[in-house]
Design an enzyme around this catalytic site. Structure first.
Site, PDB file in Angstrom:
ATOM      1  N   ARG A 101       1.849  -1.589 -16.172  1.00  0.00           N
ATOM      2  CA  ARG A 101       1.194  -1.082 -14.951  1.00  0.00           C
ATOM      3  C   ARG A 101       0.370   0.124 -15.360  1.00  0.00           C
ATOM      4  NH1 ARG A 101       3.697   0.215  -9.054  1.00  0.00           N
ATOM      5  NH2 ARG A 101       3.412  -2.049  -9.027  1.00  0.00           N
ATOM      6  N   GLN A 131       2.255  -9.430  -7.412  1.00  0.00           N
ATOM      7  CA  GLN A 131       2.520  -9.254  -5.987  1.00  0.00           C
ATOM      8  C   GLN A 131       1.922 -10.405  -5.185  1.00  0.00           C
ATOM      9  OE1 GLN A 131       4.277  -6.552  -4.298  1.00  0.00           O
ATOM     10  NE2 GLN A 131       4.231  -8.187  -2.785  1.00  0.00           N
TER      11      GLN A 131
HETATM   12  N1   CP Z   1       4.689  -3.604  -4.301  1.00  0.00           N
HETATM   13  C1   CP Z   1       4.900  -2.951  -5.463  1.00  0.00           C
HETATM   14  O1   CP Z   1       4.332  -3.297  -6.511  1.00  0.00           O
HETATM   15  O2   CP Z   1       5.776  -1.931  -5.373  1.00  0.00           O
HETATM   16  P1   CP Z   1       6.071  -0.807  -6.467  1.00  0.00           P
HETATM   17  O3   CP Z   1       4.842   0.061  -6.542  1.00  0.00           O
HETATM   18  O4   CP Z   1       7.261  -0.083  -5.924  1.00  0.00           O
HETATM   19  O5   CP Z   1       6.339  -1.466  -7.782  1.00  0.00           O
HETATM   20  N1  NVA Z   2      -2.690  -0.762  -3.479  1.00  0.00           N
HETATM   21  C1  NVA Z   2      -1.437  -0.112  -3.802  1.00  0.00           C
HETATM   22  C2  NVA Z   2      -0.387  -1.126  -4.122  1.00  0.00           C
HETATM   23  C3  NVA Z   2       0.965  -0.547  -4.460  1.00  0.00           C
HETATM   24  C4  NVA Z   2       1.972  -1.574  -4.812  1.00  0.00           C
HETATM   25  C5  NVA Z   2      -1.661   0.830  -4.972  1.00  0.00           C
HETATM   26  O1  NVA Z   2      -2.351   0.447  -5.918  1.00  0.00           O
HETATM   27  O2  NVA Z   2      -1.143   1.948  -4.947  1.00  0.00           O
END
Ligand code: CP
Ligand code: NVA
Length: 299
Positions: A101, A131
């Site tokens: 991430r 997601q």
């Molecule tokens: N929806 C999602 O990816 O949640 P997190 O940011 O908690 O991983």
């Molecule tokens: N759009 C949001 C999604 C979080 C899971 C972000 O990137 O922060």
């Protein structure tokens, strides 16, 4: 066989998505007891925060017989400037898969190019494919599939909206996005999806939601945009998912949100906690779908 990555939704074919969903459904029902990740390790690199992604991948690896390593960019040499292509080659000699991430999609692609093990995109500024794969599974679970369904996206044209465009491109369902001016999704991904299926972009949430089967939204300021939060609060006024908006969707429509949510901003408390909301099933499904994805890529 060459290794497979999951960097974006189109990395899986329709047949492979069905295969992953069938496996996820078996895992969820409790009838699957295999351990395809026995003695395998998933490295999880994070340069942004996470609850669901971190915990579901870690627990999922364990349940499949493997283990996961949480690697915060604050602690590994990546944070001190070690090149991604070096990290990719080093980690590939220790682990069996890498989930990352981070901010820039190009970094995830570079990691995948230099890693000899599967790489999974756990969210970038551009995309959040795990997601949306889960969200389509959630539609399949509660709506019986995606064929002939209309998906509405209300709010920011962000990483989630872009991944919905990719899902519509691969699977061919109708997608309607209501975004304020200046907050549209990625143009190239929009045009590619429009070349394949019915994708509409509007300024009016009512137009997007009318008759829709799944109504989706997300925060107005994503991770990394905290400094824009005030301006975004103004820009997204009128883009809240309310009970009045849900009332014009299909009567069987479900409400989805990837979480974390800001009640009173993109969604009201009433909708979030209401009978059409599937947000916690959706969060649970991250575990089942990602386990199936890991079994498919790393098993
Ligand atoms: N929806 C999602 O990816 O949640 P997190 O940011 O908690 O991983
Ligand atoms: N759009 C949001 C999604 C979080 C899971 C972000 O990137 O922060």
């Amino acid at each position: 066989m060459p290794k497979r990555d999951f960097l974006a939704f189109p990395d899986l074919s329709v047949a492979e998505i069905r295969e992953v969903f069938d496996l996820a459904a078996r895992m969820k029902s409790g009838e699957y007891h295999e351990r395809p990740l026995a003695e395998k390790t998933l490295a999880m690199i994070f340069t942004k925060s996470s609850t669901r992604t971190r915990v579901s991948f870690a627990v999922g690896s364990y349940q499949l017989g493997g283990q996961a390593l949480f690697l915060s960019s604050r602690d590994i040499q990546l944070g001190r400037g070690e090149p991604i292509k070096d990290m990719a080659r080093v980690l590939s000699r220790y682990v069996d898969g890498i989930m990352i991430r981070t901010f820039d999609q190009a970094e995830v692609e570079e990691l995948a190019r230099h890693a000899s093990v599967p790489v999974i995109n756990g969210l970038t500024d551009l995309l959040h494919p795990c997601q949306v794969l889960t969200d389509v599974f959630t539609m399949y679970e509660f709506l019986g599939g995606w064929e002939g369904k209309v998906v509405a996206w209300i709010g920011d044209g962000n990483n989630m909206a872009n991944s919905w465009l990719n899902a519509a491109y691969v699977l061919g369902f109708e997608l309607r996005l209501a975004c304020p001016e200046g907050y549209e999704p990625d143009r190239a991904l929009l045009e590619r999806a429009q070349s394949k299926t019915n994708v509409m972009i509007t300024r009016e949430p009512e137009v997007a939601v009318s008759g829709a089967h799944a109504v989706n939204t997300d925060v107005w300021a994503s991770m990394g945009q905290e400094g824009e939060a005030e301006a975004r609060l103004q820009a997204f006024r009128g883009y809240q998912v309310t009970s009045e908006l849900m009332a014009i969707a299909d009567p069987s429509a479900i409400f989805m949100h990837c979480l974390p949510a800001h009640r009173g901003e993109e969604v009201t408390e009433e909708v979030f906690e209401g009978s059409q909301s599937r947000v916690f099933e959706e969060a649970e499904n991250r575990l089942h779908v990602q386990k199936a994805l890991m079994a498919f890529l790393m098993g």
